[in-house]
Motif scaffolding. Structure first.
Motif, PDB file in Angstrom:
ATOM      1  N   TRP A  81       0.836  -1.203   0.000  1.00  0.00           N
ATOM      2  CA  TRP A  81       0.000   0.000   0.000  1.00  0.00           C
ATOM      3  C   TRP A  81       0.872   1.254   0.000  1.00  0.00           C
ATOM      4  N   LEU A  82       1.863   1.302   0.864  1.00  0.00           N
ATOM      5  CA  LEU A  82       2.725   2.478   0.954  1.00  0.00           C
ATOM      6  C   LEU A  82       3.541   2.667  -0.323  1.00  0.00           C
ATOM      7  N   ARG A  83       3.884   1.587  -0.972  1.00  0.00           N
ATOM      8  CA  ARG A  83       4.662   1.660  -2.218  1.00  0.00           C
ATOM      9  C   ARG A  83       3.787   2.151  -3.375  1.00  0.00           C
ATOM     10  N   ARG A  84       2.562   1.636  -3.466  1.00  0.00           N
ATOM     11  CA  ARG A  84       1.674   1.983  -4.578  1.00  0.00           C
ATOM     12  C   ARG A  84       1.061   3.369  -4.457  1.00  0.00           C
ATOM     13  N   ASP A  85       0.718   3.759  -3.245  1.00  0.00           N
ATOM     14  CA  ASP A  85       0.033   5.029  -3.026  1.00  0.00           C
ATOM     15  C   ASP A  85       0.694   5.747  -1.847  1.00  0.00           C
ATOM     16  N   PRO A  86       1.933   6.212  -2.045  1.00  0.00           N
ATOM     17  CA  PRO A  86       2.668   6.762  -0.909  1.00  0.00           C
ATOM     18  C   PRO A  86       2.014   8.010  -0.328  1.00  0.00           C
ATOM     19  N   PRO A  87       1.827   8.001   0.984  1.00  0.00           N
ATOM     20  CA  PRO A  87       1.328   9.201   1.647  1.00  0.00           C
ATOM     21  C   PRO A  87       2.502  10.161   1.862  1.00  0.00           C
ATOM     22  N   GLY A  88       2.256  11.230   2.547  1.00  0.00           N
ATOM     23  CA  GLY A  88       3.339  12.136   2.901  1.00  0.00           C
ATOM     24  C   GLY A  88       4.208  11.518   3.988  1.00  0.00           C
ATOM     25  N   VAL A  89       5.158  12.283   4.464  1.00  0.00           N
ATOM     26  CA  VAL A  89       6.086  11.794   5.483  1.00  0.00           C
ATOM     27  C   VAL A  89       5.370  11.294   6.743  1.00  0.00           C
ATOM     28  N   PRO A  90       4.361  12.011   7.268  1.00  0.00           N
ATOM     29  CA  PRO A  90       3.679  11.474   8.465  1.00  0.00           C
ATOM     30  C   PRO A  90       3.047  10.094   8.215  1.00  0.00           C
ATOM     31  N   GLY A  91       2.484   9.889   7.044  1.00  0.00           N
ATOM     32  CA  GLY A  91       1.897   8.594   6.719  1.00  0.00           C
ATOM     33  C   GLY A  91       2.949   7.506   6.585  1.00  0.00           C
ATOM     34  N   LEU A  92       4.100   7.842   6.012  1.00  0.00           N
ATOM     35  CA  LEU A  92       5.184   6.863   5.894  1.00  0.00           C
ATOM     36  C   LEU A  92       5.713   6.475   7.274  1.00  0.00           C
ATOM     37  N   ILE A  93       5.849   7.458   8.144  1.00  0.00           N
ATOM     38  CA  ILE A  93       6.287   7.168   9.519  1.00  0.00           C
ATOM     39  C   ILE A  93       5.255   6.285  10.214  1.00  0.00           C
ATOM     40  N   ALA A  94       3.977   6.608  10.058  1.00  0.00           N
ATOM     41  CA  ALA A  94       2.911   5.806  10.666  1.00  0.00           C
ATOM     42  C   ALA A  94       2.961   4.369  10.166  1.00  0.00           C
ATOM     43  N   GLY A  95       3.169   4.198   8.875  1.00  0.00           N
ATOM     44  CA  GLY A  95       3.272   2.849   8.322  1.00  0.00           C
ATOM     45  C   GLY A  95       4.450   2.089   8.912  1.00  0.00           C
ATOM     46  N   GLY A  96       5.579   2.762   9.047  1.00  0.00           N
ATOM     47  CA  GLY A  96       6.753   2.131   9.640  1.00  0.00           C
ATOM     48  C   GLY A  96       6.540   1.771  11.101  1.00  0.00           C
ATOM     49  N   VAL A  97       5.862   2.642  11.825  1.00  0.00           N
ATOM     50  CA  VAL A  97       5.569   2.391  13.241  1.00  0.00           C
ATOM     51  C   VAL A  97       4.678   1.156  13.374  1.00  0.00           C
ATOM     52  N   LEU A  98       3.645   1.055  12.539  1.00  0.00           N
ATOM     53  CA  LEU A  98       2.765  -0.113  12.556  1.00  0.00           C
ATOM     54  C   LEU A  98       3.551  -1.382  12.225  1.00  0.00           C
ATOM     55  N   ILE A  99       4.382  -1.324  11.201  1.00  0.00           N
ATOM     56  CA  ILE A  99       5.173  -2.493  10.786  1.00  0.00           C
ATOM     57  C   ILE A  99       6.140  -2.917  11.890  1.00  0.00           C
ATOM     58  N   GLY A 100       6.831  -1.957  12.501  1.00  0.00           N
ATOM     59  CA  GLY A 100       7.760  -2.287  13.581  1.00  0.00           C
ATOM     60  C   GLY A 100       7.069  -2.945  14.750  1.00  0.00           C
TER      61      GLY A 100
END
Length: 164
Positions: A81-100
């Motif tokens: 999802w993050l690769r196909r429809d990248p959000p801004g920096v806050p969304g990328l950080i949120a995705g990383g936080v969820l994954i971690g």
């Protein structure tokens, strides 16, 4: 995607270090309870064999592997999802936080057969019987962040008019 990887790594390390320190170094697995700042913060050992609040903890071995597979599936889904429809920096950080956070709980299930929960917080006359961990906080915060900062909000680029 570098932001996602860094965010995930930071949360994963915080989660695993906190669990190791509290469970093993402070021997919470033996002591059971450590009053830190009662009732607001107590370390209370809880091995979670199911999902939130111990749901589906019946068939421990089967549940363990199903939950590992589900967590890895969610991690893969979020990455795609993050690769196909990248959000801004806050969304990328949120995705990383969820994954971690998700990977932190996967490691617990692989090492212990259950997730090590130890944070217990109560307040204002409400006695909370449940415990959670850093990974649980990260999963919740990451999911909320992805809901608040979704991708796809980029305006289409301006098209140049042909001036001949």
């Amino acid at each position: 995607m570098r932001i996602v990887a860094i965010s995930a790594a930071v949360i994963f390390v915080l989660d695993q270090v906190s669990k190791y320190w509290i469970v093993h170094a402070m021997a919470l697995d033996v002591r059971g309870v450590i009053d830190v700042f009662p009732p607001y913060l107590t370390f209370r050992m809880a091995w979670n064999y199911g999902i939130n609040f111990g749901l589906f903890a019946g068939q421990q071995d089967l549940t363990r592997w199903v939950l590992v597979a589900v967590a890895l599936g969610i991690v893969l889904f979020v990455l795609v999802w993050l690769r196909r429809d990248p959000p801004g920096v806050p969304g990328l950080i949120a995705g990383g936080v969820l994954i971690g956070g998700a990977l932190g709980n996967v490691v617990d299930r692989l090492l212990y057969g259950a997730v090590a929960d130890f944070l217990n917080m109560s307040c204002c006359g409400i006695d909370n019987p449940y415990a959670f961990n850093v990974a649980d906080i990260a999963i919740f915060a990451g999911a909320a962040g992805l809901a608040l900062f979704p991708g796809g909000g980029k305006p289409p680029g301006r098209q140049r008019k042909n001036r001949a």
